[in-house]
Design a protein around this motif. Structure first.
Motif, mmCIF file in Angstrom:
data_model
loop_
_atom_site.group_PDB
_atom_site.id
_atom_site.type_symbol
_atom_site.label_atom_id
_atom_site.label_comp_id
_atom_site.label_asym_id
_atom_site.label_seq_id
_atom_site.Cartn_x
_atom_site.Cartn_y
_atom_site.Cartn_z
ATOM 1 N N THR A 1 0.230 2.745 53.386
ATOM 2 C CA THR A 1 1.335 3.370 52.664
ATOM 3 C C THR A 1 2.633 3.199 53.437
ATOM 4 O O THR A 1 3.553 3.975 53.296
ATOM 5 N N ALA B 1 -2.074 15.302 52.812
ATOM 6 C CA ALA B 1 -1.796 13.960 52.288
ATOM 7 C C ALA B 1 -0.349 13.598 52.591
ATOM 8 O O ALA B 1 0.553 14.414 52.411
ATOM 9 N N GLN C 1 -4.327 9.963 53.493
ATOM 10 C CA GLN C 1 -4.356 9.735 52.048
ATOM 11 C C GLN C 1 -4.676 11.024 51.287
ATOM 12 O O GLN C 1 -4.305 11.164 50.129
ATOM 13 N N ASP C 2 -5.394 11.945 51.929
ATOM 14 C CA ASP C 2 -5.810 13.201 51.309
ATOM 15 C C ASP C 2 -5.700 14.316 52.336
ATOM 16 O O ASP C 2 -5.528 14.049 53.526
ATOM 17 N N ALA D 1 -8.660 2.401 54.488
ATOM 18 C CA ALA D 1 -7.454 3.132 54.101
ATOM 19 C C ALA D 1 -6.443 2.178 53.480
ATOM 20 O O ALA D 1 -6.238 1.074 53.967
ATOM 21 N N GLU D 2 -5.844 2.623 52.415
ATOM 22 C CA GLU D 2 -4.770 1.850 51.795
ATOM 23 C C GLU D 2 -3.503 2.067 52.620
ATOM 24 O O GLU D 2 -3.196 3.190 52.989
ATOM 25 N N GLU E 1 -0.547 7.203 57.710
ATOM 26 C CA GLU E 1 -0.477 8.464 56.971
ATOM 27 C C GLU E 1 -1.788 8.788 56.287
ATOM 28 O O GLU E 1 -2.483 7.911 55.778
#
Length: 128
Positions: A113, A40, A59-60, A110-111, A57
């Protein structure tokens, strides 16, 4: 008759929207390859927008099971178009070797970041 293969738990990752106005992006470079693990917050790809080049990037934590879009083509990819498949367990990667994306596959959005950019055209502080 159509035969559907049972795949282990996986996530189909779509082209992320790295800004509120982003509609397409160019997949400039993968920093990882099929079978690679990632953590992550780790940068996994470079995506070019009309305004900037931004690292995408993770997320997990996980493993790349299949890359669905090659980098470096210069082609604009619409947001949410599947670009890769990830799995939680390294042992599941081999199951996706011959994976073919079906048109009705749901995509995880995907959010973004990416760091917030400073406001453009902000007024200069008043001097007394």
């Amino acid at each position: 008759a159509t035969c559907f293969k049972d795949y282990p738990y996986h996530i189909v990752v779509g082209m992320p929207a790295l800004s509120p106005t982003m509609e397409t992006g160019i997949l400039a470079e993968w920093y990882i390859q099929e079978g690679s693990g990632f953590a992550a917050g780790e940068a996994i790809a470079k995506i070019e927008t009309d305004k900037a080049s931004i690292d995408f990037e993770a997320q997990d934590d996980g493993f790349v099971a299949k890359i669905l879009m090659e980098a470096g083509s210069g082609v604009d990819i619409p947001v949410n178009t599947p670009i890769m498949i990830t799995v939680e367990d390294e042992s599941d990667v081999a199951a996706f070797q011959d994976y073919v994306l079906e048109s009705n596959t749901s995509v995880v959005v995907a959010e973004a970041t990416a760091p917030a950019a400073p406001p453009v055209g902000a007024p200069a502080p008043a001097v007394a």
